[in-house]
Design an enzyme around this catalytic site. Sequence first.
Site, short mmCIF file in Angstrom:
data_model
loop_
_atom_site.label_atom_id
_atom_site.label_comp_id
_atom_site.label_asym_id
_atom_site.label_seq_id
_atom_site.Cartn_x
_atom_site.Cartn_y
_atom_site.Cartn_z
CG HIS A 26 -6.70 -2.33 -4.41
ND1 HIS A 26 -5.52 -1.66 -4.58
CD2 HIS A 26 -6.84 -2.52 -3.08
CE1 HIS A 26 -4.96 -1.44 -3.39
NE2 HIS A 26 -5.74 -1.96 -2.46
CE LYS A 79 -7.76 5.78 2.56
NZ LYS A 79 -7.99 4.40 2.86
CD GLU A 135 -3.07 -1.08 0.14
OE1 GLU A 135 -3.16 -0.07 -0.58
OE2 GLU A 135 -3.83 -2.08 0.00
CG ASN A 146 -10.12 1.41 -5.34
OD1 ASN A 146 -9.89 1.23 -4.15
ND2 ASN A 146 -11.21 2.00 -5.77
N1 GLY Z 1 -8.55 1.51 0.63
C1 GLY Z 1 -9.03 2.40 -0.35
C2 GLY Z 1 -9.88 3.48 0.20
O1 GLY Z 1 -9.93 3.67 1.40
O2 GLY Z 1 -10.52 4.17 -0.54
#
Ligand code: GLY
Length: 363
Positions: free
Chosen positions: A249, A228, A185, A246
């Site tokens: 993913h 993030k 990640e 993603n």
């Molecule tokens: N793990 C991807 C998201 O939180 O959008």
Amino acid sequence: MQYLEVKTQSQSYKVVVGRDIFERSLQEIFNGSSWDKLFLLVDENVFLHHGDLLLNSLNHFADDVQHLVVPQGESSKTVAFWESTVNFLLTNGVRRNTPLFVAGGGVAGDLGGFVAASVLRGIPLIHIPTTILAMVDSSIGGKTGINHQTGKNLIGAFYQPNMVIADTRFLTSLPRREWINGLSEILKYGAISDASIFNEASIFQAEDYRIIDQEKLISLIYKCIKIKADIVAADEFESGIRAFLNFGHTFAHAIEKACNFDTISHGEAVFLGMLAAQKLSRLTGYSLNENFLEPYKPLYQFRVNPDEVSSEEIYSYMFQDKKRTDKHLKFVLLKEWQSPAVKNVTNKEHIIEAIMLMINEMM
Ligand code: GLY
């Protein structure tokens, strides 16, 4: 101790990152007040190694600390275990303002988040992520959920926590495989957003993770959380750029399913998925000249027998992806490194070629 703020429409909250910061962070949360009751949901391995620390620290702030241990593995993300957790809270006097602390990796976090979202229509939630993956990804951004017999994470809610405490002390008891799980990640943020991460992630080449330079580790975790946090702030409910998270993913989820969520971990699948997405980007016409993931390949030790998975099977599982909105498969591709885009890909041969690369890399 480093702070950052995740600002979403539904909730703004602080993320604290550092080493040995758990107790100090609690003082900030409680700010001189104490509670009659609080709940702790804790992963069984974390409880084994850090249970005393967690309970002793929380006991300073509440007369009654009730805890429930979450067995390791996806089998805890079931409707049955969600129900027993909800029963535990309701029969032990949870109220609307009773905080739920969740200490663990992705499984405990997803389950605990959904319990907090659903009990009494929402109670305060504090995440204490104890794996790299949970620190840089699953504890941030409010995705919560459990699995259904037809697929992973099919029951859930967006529910933001009130605070996230990422204390790297909890990482010391992790097996090497779990560090590598989180590395994928981290590399994802390198691919979609910040090239400097590819250099900084070289600390994962260490033989012994217990001696990794803490300052470098904390600054890398902080950097990923910041990426993030910015994405989630711009697109909390994934109607646009959140989908970039993603990357790799769609391939990863399909290969996890082909392996019955057993012989491959999520992080291993994401690494392979990113290699496949990189390949598909090239096949689709984008020119990615370098392969920044290459130096990290030797860190992954796959346990899947490639003869037991078929490209057609993996291809068919991609159509079950819950994020698919029409009859075509959508992928996050790279126009260039750090320049992601969501694209429909209709050429089956290209997709199969990318899947074949994933299968070959497992050998
Ligand atoms: N793990 C991807 C998201 O939180 O959008």
